[in-house]
Design an enzyme around this catalytic site. Structure first.
Site, PDB file in Angstrom:
ATOM      1  N   ARG A  46      34.901  51.981  53.949  1.00 24.36           N
ATOM      2  CA  ARG A  46      34.237  52.102  52.640  1.00 24.36           C
ATOM      3  C   ARG A  46      35.282  52.027  51.520  1.00 24.36           C
ATOM      4  NH1 ARG A  46      31.379  55.996  55.785  1.00 24.36           N
ATOM      5  NH2 ARG A  46      32.491  57.773  54.904  1.00 24.36           N
ATOM      6  N   LYS A 136      25.156  58.955  36.509  1.00 27.58           N
ATOM      7  CA  LYS A 136      23.895  58.299  36.851  1.00 27.58           C
ATOM      8  C   LYS A 136      22.979  59.225  37.634  1.00 27.58           C
ATOM      9  CE  LYS A 136      22.475  55.749  40.415  1.00 27.58           C
ATOM     10  NZ  LYS A 136      22.351  54.684  41.425  1.00 27.58           N
ATOM     11  N   GLU A 177      17.845  56.626  34.893  1.00 27.74           N
ATOM     12  CA  GLU A 177      17.347  55.548  35.760  1.00 27.74           C
ATOM     13  C   GLU A 177      15.969  55.851  36.345  1.00 27.74           C
ATOM     14  OE1 GLU A 177      19.990  54.448  38.996  1.00 27.74           O
ATOM     15  OE2 GLU A 177      18.575  52.970  39.776  1.00 27.74           O
ATOM     16  N   LYS A 219      18.474  52.692  32.441  1.00 23.89           N
ATOM     17  CA  LYS A 219      18.596  51.765  33.577  1.00 23.89           C
ATOM     18  C   LYS A 219      17.233  51.670  34.256  1.00 23.89           C
ATOM     19  CE  LYS A 219      21.090  51.153  37.941  1.00 23.89           C
ATOM     20  NZ  LYS A 219      22.385  51.201  38.579  1.00 23.89           N
TER      21      LYS A 219
HETATM   22  P1  13P Z   1      20.282  47.904  42.965  1.00 18.88           P
HETATM   23  O1  13P Z   1      20.747  47.014  41.837  1.00 18.88           O
HETATM   24  O2  13P Z   1      20.716  47.452  44.310  1.00 18.88           O
HETATM   25  O3  13P Z   1      18.824  48.218  42.861  1.00 18.88           O
HETATM   26  O4  13P Z   1      21.030  49.283  42.775  1.00 18.88           O
HETATM   27  C1  13P Z   1      21.110  49.841  41.526  1.00 18.88           C
HETATM   28  C2  13P Z   1      21.264  51.285  41.670  1.00 18.88           C
HETATM   29  O5  13P Z   1      22.184  51.867  41.140  1.00 18.88           O
HETATM   30  C3  13P Z   1      20.270  52.008  42.450  1.00 18.88           C
HETATM   31  O6  13P Z   1      20.302  53.335  42.083  1.00 18.88           O
END
Ligand code: 13P
Length: 345
Positions: A46, A136, A177, A219
């Site tokens: 990773r 986030k 998000e 987001k």
């Molecule tokens: P994806 O663009 O693969 O949907 O991932 C964005 C993300 O941060 C999911 O929490």
């Protein structure tokens, strides 16, 4: 509240033609993605993969910030440099996923709430000390006949707003998000019917919690037909309905919208972003860019396959995707660019 600090971070994240790389897959999620390509998932693989991403030549031309997972925030490159430092040296802001995933929301039909508020101020202070300037938190809404329920919409909005307020108190820009999932056979119209109240509830809660709107990144998911819907919405429809819903629900005080890709193909995510920027060319209330994980990384991870000899080719694939999304964030992408030689990048 540290508005000046938040404003400074926002000004860096909204640099023209730049977006955010989401490289914050939890260990479980990246393990699944690695396994699909027969890549072993260990702390070191990773680390190696994320080093590949963040040492890609020129990626800072297209990427303003990278969302890291906690494991990566504390790891070092093969040359012994901490990842946040590596980013800072390139003028890229380190960010951090701070939610602790989904749990069942009691008294709903298998709906979820995101956890992680307990101890968040202390964790943020530690992350900030390690270099994180933004965070986030993802809330998830599945579309079903009777879902998302009002309870799930209100509760997730409330938690997102509490998280955002706590981040701002610490001088950290929150990425808010709300993800309406693409899974299912729903039409784009049904997705619109769900997305509008979801986004509206989020902004009502942000207002109630006195969140400084100029200091957040939104987001969202796009308004799109379900993955298994027989009537696949066109690029134009996705762009038009997404812009319509966002104009109805997102105040112009919000500086930037950075979409998630949510299971779209890389090319779809780029075309959608580009079409939205073209639609908004005359009157753009917010910066409109990307915060993709899969849509930026898929080709790169497939090219790498866990083998050091593929690193340079994988970096080229990543750089190409980042460049095309950078153009899309300015409404300047063309599909013919997909066919250009990777070496031309
Ligand atoms: P994806 O663009 O693969 O949907 O991932 C964005 C993300 O941060 C999911 O929490």
């Amino acid at each position: 509240m540290q508005t000046q600090e938040l404003d400074l971070t926002i000004s860096k994240l909204t640099a023209k033609g730049k977006g955010i790389l989401a490289a914050d897959e939890s260990t479980g999620t990246i393990t699944k993605r690695f396994q699909a390509l027969q890549i072993e998932s260990t702390e070191d693989t990773r680390r190696a993969y994320r080093e590949l991403l963040m040492t890609t030549p020129d990626f800072s031309q297209f990427i303003a910030g990278v969302i890291l997972y906690e494991e990566t925030l504390k790891q070092k490159t093969s040359k012994g440099v901490l990842f946040p430092e590596l980013l800072q040296k390139q003028g890229v802001l380190p960010g951090i996923k701070v939610d602790k995933g989904l749990v069942n929301l009691a008294n709903t039909n298998q709906e979820n709430i995101t956890q992680g508020l307990d101890g968040l101020p202390e964790r943020l202070a530690e992350y900030k000390e390690k270099g994180a300037r933004f965070a986030k938190w993802r809330a998830v809404y599945a579309i079903g006949t009777h879902t998302p329920s009002k309870l799930a919409i209100l509760t997730n909005a409330e938690v997102l707003a509490r998280y955002a307020a706590i981040c701002q108190q610490q001088g950290i820009v929150p990425i808010v998000e709300p993800e309406v999932l693409i899974d299912g056979d729903h039409t784009i119209e049904r997705c619109m019917e769900v997305s509008e109240p979801v986004f509206r509830a989020v902004f009502t809660a942000l207002h109630q919690h006195k969140v400084y709107l100029e200091g957040i990144v939104l987001k969202p998911s796009m308004v799109i037909s379900g993955k298994s819907c027989p009537q696949k919405a066109s690029y134009q429809q996705v762009a038009e309905l997404t812009v319509k819903v966002l104009k109805r629900t997102v105040p112009a005080a919000v500086p930037t919208i950075n979409f998630l890709s949510g299971g779209q193909t890389s090319e779809e995510a780029t075309v959608h972003l580009n079409t939205m920027n073209q639609l908004l060319i005359q009157n753009k209330p917010w910066n409109v860019s990307f915060s993709y994980a899969r849509a930026l990384q898929d080709e790169c991870m497939k090219t790498w396959r866990g083998e050091a000899k593929n690193t340079a080719a994988a970096q080229k694939a990543f750089c190409k995707r980042a460049r095309l999304n950078s153009l899309a964030a300015q409404g300047q992408y063309k599909t013919v660019m997909e066919k250009e030689e990777v070496s031309a990048v």
